[in-house]
Design an enzyme around this catalytic site. Structure first.
Site, PDB file in Angstrom:
ATOM      1  N   HIS A  46       0.859  -1.187   0.000  1.00  0.00           N
ATOM      2  CA  HIS A  46       0.000   0.000   0.000  1.00  0.00           C
ATOM      3  C   HIS A  46       0.901   1.245   0.000  1.00  0.00           C
ATOM      4  CE1 HIS A  46      -3.956   1.863   1.717  1.00  0.00           C
ATOM      5  NE2 HIS A  46      -3.251   2.789   1.111  1.00  0.00           N
ATOM      6  N   GLU A  73      -2.552  -1.669  -3.330  1.00  0.00           N
ATOM      7  CA  GLU A  73      -3.727  -0.928  -2.889  1.00  0.00           C
ATOM      8  C   GLU A  73      -3.364   0.522  -2.628  1.00  0.00           C
ATOM      9  OE1 GLU A  73      -4.742  -3.376   0.549  1.00  0.00           O
ATOM     10  OE2 GLU A  73      -3.696  -1.963   1.837  1.00  0.00           O
ATOM     11  N   HIS A 193      -8.622  -5.751   6.828  1.00  0.00           N
ATOM     12  CA  HIS A 193      -8.419  -4.765   7.885  1.00  0.00           C
ATOM     13  C   HIS A 193      -8.731  -5.354   9.246  1.00  0.00           C
ATOM     14  CE1 HIS A 193      -7.230  -0.874   9.202  1.00  0.00           C
ATOM     15  NE2 HIS A 193      -7.101  -0.486   7.956  1.00  0.00           N
TER      16      HIS A 193
HETATM   17  N1  PXP Z   1      -7.001  -3.761   3.191  1.00  0.00           N
HETATM   18  C1  PXP Z   1      -6.801  -2.438   3.020  1.00  0.00           C
HETATM   19  C2  PXP Z   1      -7.533  -1.749   1.928  1.00  0.00           C
HETATM   20  C3  PXP Z   1      -5.898  -1.728   3.833  1.00  0.00           C
HETATM   21  O1  PXP Z   1      -5.704  -0.421   3.643  1.00  0.00           O
HETATM   22  C4  PXP Z   1      -5.207  -2.430   4.834  1.00  0.00           C
HETATM   23  C5  PXP Z   1      -4.213  -1.695   5.689  1.00  0.00           C
HETATM   24  O2  PXP Z   1      -3.201  -1.163   4.904  1.00  0.00           O
HETATM   25  C6  PXP Z   1      -5.439  -3.810   4.972  1.00  0.00           C
HETATM   26  C7  PXP Z   1      -6.357  -4.443   4.147  1.00  0.00           C
HETATM   27  C8  PXP Z   1      -4.722  -4.637   5.993  1.00  0.00           C
HETATM   28  O3  PXP Z   1      -5.114  -4.243   7.267  1.00  0.00           O
HETATM   29  P1  PXP Z   1      -4.312  -4.790   8.543  1.00  0.00           P
HETATM   30  O4  PXP Z   1      -2.936  -4.201   8.462  1.00  0.00           O
HETATM   31  O5  PXP Z   1      -5.116  -4.293   9.697  1.00  0.00           O
HETATM   32  O6  PXP Z   1      -4.293  -6.282   8.436  1.00  0.00           O
END
Ligand code: PXP
Length: 242
Positions: A46, A73, A193
């Site tokens: 990301h 992402e 997330h």
């Molecule tokens: N999906 C998206 C769109 C995100 O922005 C993130 C965090 O960067 C995640 C998944 C992964 O989240 P986590 O780090 O809480 O597992």
């Protein structure tokens, strides 16, 4: 038939650790290779405009070594779109986070932003890159995602994770409804997330047609205690449905 949900490891935290000392330790490229060697079926990054986690150059370097599914992402700024078109990952996940956000904290409003999303998704569709858009577990937002031209959505699971310990049946309700809606309108489904060893198995059992979860924070934290290889195996186990 057994569900097969891919585990994509988000390696942003590895880059954050590296950046804190200015050298190349830990080596993001090596960690990506190792995640795959230990069983991860995808790598997620990301890049943010200030490059405080993954840098744009990392994304370019990762392209040639990732052998599983590569998912980039981020917010579709011009710079981000150019990067994705250059790298051509398997999947791009569009996230509506402002540049200074600590982490993503909401899904797209697919009604308000339909024109913007349609335009951006059109660019990626034309380049043959699958697009997924990050949405809250809200059936209206899911339904309208189709109008934006996406084939896939990623459900924003923080609200589920937050409520899981108190009442998991209640926590999953909106997600089941959103997943049914996605199926009804022909959208494939990812989730991410705050998914963790505690809450992942139940989520996957309740949403049987999940294609992929992307997990960063909890997985990397668990790796401090269990090691990366064990941790990835433990997450993969949570995704097995018998
Ligand atoms: N999906 C998206 C769109 C995100 O922005 C993130 C965090 O960067 C995640 C998944 C992964 O989240 P986590 O780090 O809480 O597992």
């Amino acid at each position: 038939m057994n569900n097969f949900c891919k585990l994509s490891v988000n390696i942003n935290k590895i880059a954050t650790l590296r950046n804190s000392r200015g050298e190349n330790m830990p080596d993001v490229i090596q960690v990506a290779k190792d995640c795959e060697r230990f069983g991860a079926q995808g790598i997620t990054v990301h890049p943010r405009p200030d490059e405080r986690h993954i840098r744009y150059q990392d994304v370019i370097d990762l392209k040639s070594i990732v052998t599983t599914e590569f998912n980039i992402e981020g917010y579709p700024s011009e710079k981000f779109i150019d990067l994705v078109l250059r790298v051509k990952p398997h999947q791009v996940t569009l996230v509506p986070d402002p540049p200074d956000a600590i982490t993503s904290n909401a899904g797209w409003d697919t009604i308000q932003h339909v024109s913007f999303l349609t335009e951006v998704i059109g660019v990626f569709n034309k380049a043959g890159i699958r697009t997924s858009i990050f949405v809250n577990a809200d059936t209206r937002m899911v339904e309208n995602a189709v109008a934006c031209g996406t084939k896939r959505i990623e459900l924003y699971t923080e609200p589920y994770a937050k409520q899981y310990a108190q009442n998991r049946e209640l926590a999953i309700q909106n997600f089941i409804a959103a997943a049914h809606k996605a199926k009804e309108v022909g959208l494939e489904l990812n989730a991410g997330h705050d998914l963790s060893l505690d809450n992942l198995a139940y989520f996957n059992q309740q949403i049987p047609h999940l294609k992929e979860v992307s997990i960063g924070h909890a997985l990397i934290c668990d790796a401090l205690y269990y090691g990366l290889e064990n941790t990835i195996q433990m997450y993969l186990k949570q995704l097995q449905v018998n």
